[in-house]
Design a protein around this motif. Sequence first.
Motif, PDB file in Angstrom:
ATOM      1  N   VAL A  63       0.883  -0.834   0.409  1.00 42.75           N
ATOM      2  CA  VAL A  63       0.295   0.026  -0.026  1.00 42.75           C
ATOM      3  C   VAL A  63       1.176   1.198   0.066  1.00 42.75           C
ATOM      4  O   VAL A  63       2.092   1.482   0.626  1.00 42.75           O
ATOM      5  CB  VAL A  63      -0.783  -0.063   1.034  1.00 42.75           C
ATOM      6  N   GLN A  64       0.147   2.186  -1.038  1.00 42.56           N
ATOM      7  CA  GLN A  64       1.846   3.378  -0.658  1.00 42.56           C
ATOM      8  C   GLN A  64       0.340   4.477  -1.185  1.00 42.56           C
ATOM      9  O   GLN A  64      -0.800   4.280  -2.242  1.00 42.56           O
ATOM     10  CB  GLN A  64       2.395   3.504  -2.266  1.00 42.56           C
ATOM     11  N   ALA A  65       0.362   5.701  -0.575  1.00 42.61           N
ATOM     12  CA  ALA A  65      -0.676   6.583  -0.861  1.00 42.61           C
ATOM     13  C   ALA A  65       0.926   8.338  -0.023  1.00 42.61           C
ATOM     14  O   ALA A  65       1.508   8.528   0.351  1.00 42.61           O
ATOM     15  CB  ALA A  65      -1.604   6.625   0.588  1.00 42.61           C
ATOM     16  N   ARG A  66       0.108   8.971  -0.957  1.00 42.92           N
ATOM     17  CA  ARG A  66       0.577  10.536  -0.908  1.00 42.92           C
ATOM     18  C   ARG A  66      -0.741  11.754  -0.790  1.00 42.92           C
ATOM     19  O   ARG A  66      -1.921  11.074  -0.894  1.00 42.92           O
ATOM     20  CB  ARG A  66       0.794  11.305  -2.119  1.00 42.92           C
ATOM     21  N   LEU A  67      -0.828  11.127   0.615  1.00 44.25           N
ATOM     22  CA  LEU A  67      -0.882  12.548   1.506  1.00 44.25           C
ATOM     23  C   LEU A  67      -1.526  14.151   1.579  1.00 44.25           C
ATOM     24  O   LEU A  67       0.015  14.803   1.191  1.00 44.25           O
ATOM     25  CB  LEU A  67      -0.826  12.134   3.144  1.00 44.25           C
TER      26      LEU A  67
END
Length: 96
Positions: A63-67
């Motif tokens: 899981v990768q996410a940019r906030l």
Amino acid sequence: MPSIDIRRTHPLGLDTARQAVDKVAQRMREKFGVDTRWEDDTLRFSHMGIDGGIAVNDKEVHVQARLGMLMSALKPRIESEIHAKLDEYFGPATTN
């Protein structure tokens, strides 16, 4: 920009892992109005303040996410929720 990067091994195989990610995606769409789409074996997601992907293979989920700035304050809560969902759909994390 703050980011989230979580890897977890799993025993499910690719097809079952993709089905589990589909269930997570359905919940994200219903609960948060997140846009999702598959690109090969990665489910891409986006919503105001967050975008990323959930990649699966026969042994691992990533899981990768940019906030965005507003979501960055919620990073610990978001990571906690991700870990809880990974536990639910892929089994508890193992330590070596």
